[in-house]
Write a protein that holds these residues in place. Structure first.
Motif, PDB file in Angstrom:
ATOM      1  N   SER A  55      -6.427  -2.993  15.702  1.00  0.00           N
ATOM      2  CA  SER A  55      -7.435  -2.476  14.766  1.00  0.00           C
ATOM      3  C   SER A  55      -7.390  -0.954  14.731  1.00  0.00           C
ATOM      4  N   GLU A  56      -7.258  -0.345  15.906  1.00  0.00           N
ATOM      5  CA  GLU A  56      -7.203   1.118  15.982  1.00  0.00           C
ATOM      6  C   GLU A  56      -5.979   1.664  15.249  1.00  0.00           C
ATOM      7  N   LEU A  57      -4.877   0.910  15.270  1.00  0.00           N
ATOM      8  CA  LEU A  57      -3.674   1.342  14.551  1.00  0.00           C
ATOM      9  C   LEU A  57      -3.896   1.295  13.039  1.00  0.00           C
TER      10      LEU A  57
ATOM     11  N   VAL B 119      -4.794   4.291   7.936  1.00  0.00           N
ATOM     12  CA  VAL B 119      -5.635   4.520   6.756  1.00  0.00           C
ATOM     13  C   VAL B 119      -6.292   5.901   6.789  1.00  0.00           C
ATOM     14  N   LYS B 120      -6.800   6.302   7.948  1.00  0.00           N
ATOM     15  CA  LYS B 120      -7.579   7.543   8.042  1.00  0.00           C
ATOM     16  C   LYS B 120      -6.739   8.748   8.475  1.00  0.00           C
ATOM     17  N   GLY B 121      -5.544   8.498   9.024  1.00  0.00           N
ATOM     18  CA  GLY B 121      -4.716   9.609   9.489  1.00  0.00           C
ATOM     19  C   GLY B 121      -5.270  10.272  10.731  1.00  0.00           C
ATOM     20  N   GLN B 122      -6.036   9.515  11.523  1.00  0.00           N
ATOM     21  CA  GLN B 122      -6.659  10.051  12.732  1.00  0.00           C
ATOM     22  C   GLN B 122      -6.487   9.046  13.855  1.00  0.00           C
TER      23      GLN B 122
ATOM     24  N   TYR C  73       0.812  -1.214   0.000  1.00  0.00           N
ATOM     25  CA  TYR C  73       0.000   0.000   0.000  1.00  0.00           C
ATOM     26  C   TYR C  73       0.849   1.270   0.000  1.00  0.00           C
ATOM     27  N   LEU C  74       2.187   1.140  -0.031  1.00  0.00           N
ATOM     28  CA  LEU C  74       3.044   2.314  -0.106  1.00  0.00           C
ATOM     29  C   LEU C  74       3.713   2.389  -1.465  1.00  0.00           C
ATOM     30  N   GLY C  75       3.874   3.605  -1.962  1.00  0.00           N
ATOM     31  CA  GLY C  75       4.531   3.786  -3.250  1.00  0.00           C
ATOM     32  C   GLY C  75       6.041   3.673  -3.136  1.00  0.00           C
TER      33      GLY C  75
ATOM     34  N   PHE D  16      -3.657  -6.083   9.363  1.00  0.00           N
ATOM     35  CA  PHE D  16      -2.542  -5.138   9.493  1.00  0.00           C
ATOM     36  C   PHE D  16      -1.564  -5.301   8.331  1.00  0.00           C
ATOM     37  N   THR D  17      -1.365  -6.520   7.887  1.00  0.00           N
ATOM     38  CA  THR D  17      -0.467  -6.769   6.758  1.00  0.00           C
ATOM     39  C   THR D  17      -0.947  -6.022   5.513  1.00  0.00           C
ATOM     40  N   ARG D  18      -2.267  -5.972   5.316  1.00  0.00           N
ATOM     41  CA  ARG D  18      -2.843  -5.311   4.140  1.00  0.00           C
ATOM     42  C   ARG D  18      -3.378  -3.916   4.453  1.00  0.00           C
ATOM     43  N   MET D  19      -3.347  -3.519   5.720  1.00  0.00           N
ATOM     44  CA  MET D  19      -3.991  -2.287   6.179  1.00  0.00           C
ATOM     45  C   MET D  19      -5.436  -2.250   5.678  1.00  0.00           C
ATOM     46  N   ASP D  20      -6.149  -3.337   5.982  1.00  0.00           N
ATOM     47  CA  ASP D  20      -7.535  -3.522   5.543  1.00  0.00           C
ATOM     48  C   ASP D  20      -8.467  -2.972   6.627  1.00  0.00           C
ATOM     49  N   ILE D  21      -8.964  -1.763   6.420  1.00  0.00           N
ATOM     50  CA  ILE D  21      -9.767  -1.109   7.446  1.00  0.00           C
ATOM     51  C   ILE D  21     -11.129  -1.780   7.628  1.00  0.00           C
ATOM     52  N   ASP D  22     -11.693  -2.355   6.566  1.00  0.00           N
ATOM     53  CA  ASP D  22     -12.992  -3.015   6.692  1.00  0.00           C
ATOM     54  C   ASP D  22     -12.893  -4.261   7.587  1.00  0.00           C
ATOM     55  N   MET D  23     -11.843  -5.051   7.393  1.00  0.00           N
ATOM     56  CA  MET D  23     -11.639  -6.211   8.255  1.00  0.00           C
ATOM     57  C   MET D  23     -11.346  -5.756   9.682  1.00  0.00           C
ATOM     58  N   ALA D  24     -10.571  -4.679   9.811  1.00  0.00           N
ATOM     59  CA  ALA D  24     -10.233  -4.164  11.139  1.00  0.00           C
ATOM     60  C   ALA D  24     -11.488  -3.746  11.905  1.00  0.00           C
TER      61      ALA D  24
END
Length: 239
Positions: free
Chosen positions: A208-210, A215-218, A3-5, A144-152
């Motif tokens: 999950s919060e991490l 993802v959200k920057g919050q 997920y990073l360039g 966390f590996t995929r930074m999948d916010i929906d699963m989190a």
């Protein structure tokens, strides 16, 4: 973790890739540690318990190594935006993983007790709760590996159900102790085991919060239920 360039510096990419690989290694080890610890609840495998306790040193070593690598990359690269959020998330997640390793070690103390046949129902309840949290841990590490916010978000909500299981277990333990005071030493060990399992569930919620943070920057720590409800609505997950 794709997920990073790419960055101008190939070494920067290599450093990040190495850290991400080490986090996955630590996560896999901690997942096995916790799963093995839960296995000792019903099957009093002393050798397996001793293996979990011994391997906790490896978990601690990985935390130190990854933390040092993160500090070096901050000092050398001065990351910003998503890169900085990733590094900060990794520093915090390895702390959560180390504590999950501590909980796994604590659960293994249950093999030292001889539970009566009447108390087997309590051990089965512990095993069931533990296996639910094993799945929770596996899923949050995958997220966390995929930074999948929906699963989190799904995992975050699961902690409430685990909490309900924990409360039922506490009532079951209180009944055992009131009916047979001789059971108190065993029940206290089982209580410590239940608390350790519950703590792992809470740490999965913290991870999950991490993910939310990256993802959200919050920062979503210590926020009210209404904030999480809003996030659920945004992702179309509110029932």
């Amino acid at each position: 973790m794709d997920y990073l360039g790419k960055h101008i510096s190939g070494q920067y990419d290599a450093d990040l890739a190495h850290i991400r690989k080490e986090v996955m290694t630590m996560g896999g080890l901690v997942e096995k540690q916790f799963s093995d610890a839960i296995s000792t609840v019903l099957v009093h495998d002393v050798d397996l318990a001793e293996s979990v306790i011994a391997n906790d040193k490896q978990v601690n070593r990985l935390e130190v190594e990854i933390d040092e690598a993160c500090v070096k990359i901050i000092a050398k690269r001065q990351p910003t935006a998503s890169d900085l959020r990733l590094i900060m998330s990794i520093i915090k997640v390895i702390s959560e993983l180390e504590r999950i390793g501590d909980s796994a070690r604590a659960i293994c103390q249950i093999v030292k007790q001889d539970f009566t046949e009447d108390q087997q129902s309590l051990l089965r309840s512990l095993d069931s709760m533990g296996n639910n949290v094993v799945r929770m841990l596996k899923e949050v590490l995958d997220a966390f590996t995929r930074m999948d916010i929906d699963m989190a978000l799904k995992i975050y909500q699961e902690e409430k159900r685990i909490g309900q299981n924990y409360e039922m277990l506490i009532r079951q333990m209180m009944t055992f102790m009131m009916e047979d005071p001789r059971s108190i030493p065993n029940i206290l060990i089982a209580l410590n085991c239940a608390r350790a399992i519950m703590r792992v569930s809470s740490r999965c919620q913290n991870i999950s919060e991490l993910i939310f943070y990256f993802v959200k920057g919050q920062d979503y720590r210590h926020v009210g239920d209404d904030v999480i409800e809003t996030l659920l609505e945004e992702r179309g997950q509110k029932s």
